[in-house]
Design a protein around this motif. Structure first.
Motif: not given
Length: 289
Positions: A119-122, A136-145, A167-179, A275-276
Motif C-alpha cells: 500500500i503506497n503512501g506519503v 505519520i503517513v496518509n494511509r489508514g484502516s480504510k486503505d487496508g492498513v 485515514t492515517s497511521s503511525t510508523v515506529q522507525l527501526l532507529t527508535s532506541g530500545g530493545a 522519507i517522503s
C-alpha cells in the motif's frame, strides 16, 4: 592744343586698359587663394565653434552617459530577475529529481515484493523532537492498513505500523532506541550458513557513541560467525513480518560486553532522515510469518 587733349585721352584709355588687364591677371593668378577677409571670418567662426561647442558637447555626452547608465541598470535588473528565476527553477528541479528518485526506488522495491502486496503512501507529519522515533503517513484502516505491518522506503525496511486510524497511521522507525522495538532477521555467515538474530535501535550507551545512524543485531545463533558486508533481511521467524525484506548491511562484528555472544552493527538500507514516500507491506497467508 586739341592734339594734346586728344593724346591725353588716349593715354588715359591706355592706362585704364593696362590696369584692367593687370587686375584680371591678378584675379586669375590668385583664384585658389582665400581672401583675407574670408580667412578672418573662418578663423573667428572656428574659435566660436570651439568655445561654444565644448560645453554643448560636454552636456550632450553627460546626458548620453546617464542614458547608458540607465540602460545598464535596466539590463542588470533583467539579468538579476532571470538569475533568480533560474535559481528557483534549479531548486524546483532538484526537488523533483529527488522525489522522482524516491518514486523510482519505491517502484523497483514494489517489483521485488512479489509474495505480498503493498500500500503506497506519503509522509504527512514528522515531529522534530522524535525525528528518529516515528512518522505519520496518509494511509489508514480504510486503505487496508493494520497494526504491525512492515513499512519500506528508500530501498529498505524503515519500521512498523504501531497506531492506525481511519485515514492515517503511525510508523515506529527501526532507529527508535530500545530493545522492545525489534525484528527477527537473518544473514549469511562466513561459511555461507544462515545466521539468525534480532535487530533493534541503539540504546543510549557509551559503547554506541558515533553510531546513532546504525542498528544493532543481537542474539546471533552461534553455528556460524557473521560476516561484515553481508546483507541483513527479515527472517520470517518472528511471527510478525514477511521473510526477505531488506534491513541493511553489517558494518562491524564483535562480542557482547560479557564475551559470550556475537553482536553486529548494521547500516540501514534506507535513509531514514529523508522519507517522503513509503510502501506498507500487506501480508498474505503464504508470505506471513
Amino acid at each position: 592744343m586739341r592734339q594734346f587733349i586728344s593724346n591725353k585721352k588716349l593715354l588715359i584709355l591706355l592706362v585704364s586698359v593696362i590696369i584692367c588687364v593687370g587686375l584680371i591677371g591678378f584675379s586669375i593668378r590668385d583664384k585658389d587663394e582665400t581672401p583675407i577677409i574670408q580667412q578672418i571670418g573662418k578663423d573667428v567662426s572656428a574659435v566660436t565653434n570651439n568655445v561654444l561647442g565644448a560645453p554643448i558637447r560636454g552636456v550632450t555626452n553627460f546626458f548620453k552617459s546617464i542614458d547608458d547608465i540607465k540602460n545598464t541598470y535596466n539590463e542588470n535588473e533583467k539579468l538579476k530577475e532571470q538569475l533568480d528565476k533560474l535559481t528557483e527553477n534549479q531548486v524546483k528541479l532538484a526537488g523533483i529529481q529527488a522525489e522522482n528518485e524516491q518514486l523510482r526506488q519505491q517502484l523497483a522495491l514494489n517489483e521485488t515484493l512479489r509474495d505480498y502486496t503493498s500500500i503506497n503512501g506519503v509522509v504527512i507529519s514528522r515531529n522534530p523532537d522524535g525525528w528518529v522515533d516515528k512518522v505519520i503517513v496518509n494511509r489508514g484502516s480504510k486503505d487496508g492498513v493494520a497494526k504491525d505491518m512492515a513499512v519500506m522506503a528508500n530501498g529498505g525496511m524503515i519500521g512498523r505500523i504501531t497506531e492506525v486510524s481511519m485515514t492515517s497511521s503511525t510508523v515506529q522507525l527501526l532507529t527508535s532506541g530500545g530493545a522492545t522495538n525489534r525484528i527477527s532477521v537473518e544473514t549469511k555467515g562466513e561459511d555461507g550458513q544462515a545466521v539468525f538474530g534480532v535487530v533493534h535501535g541503539l540504546e543510549d550507551k557509551e559503547e554506541n557513541k558515533g553510531k546513532n545512524d546504525q542498528l544493532l543485531m543481537k542474539q546471533l545463533s552461534t553455528n556460524s560467525k557473521a560476516k561484515v558486508g553481508e546483507k541483513v533481511t527479515t527472517s520470517g521467524l518472528g511471527g510478525v513480518f514477511p521473510k526477505g525484506l531488506v534491513v541493511g548491511e553489517i558494518t562491524e562484528v564483535k562480542m557482547d560486553s560479557f564475551g559470550l555472544a556475537q553482536e553486529a552493527y548494521i547500516k540501514p538500507a534506507a535513509n531514514t532522515n529523508d522519507i517522503s514516500s513509503v510502501s506498507i507491506i500487506q501480508r498474505t497467508v503464504e508470505s506471513g510469518e
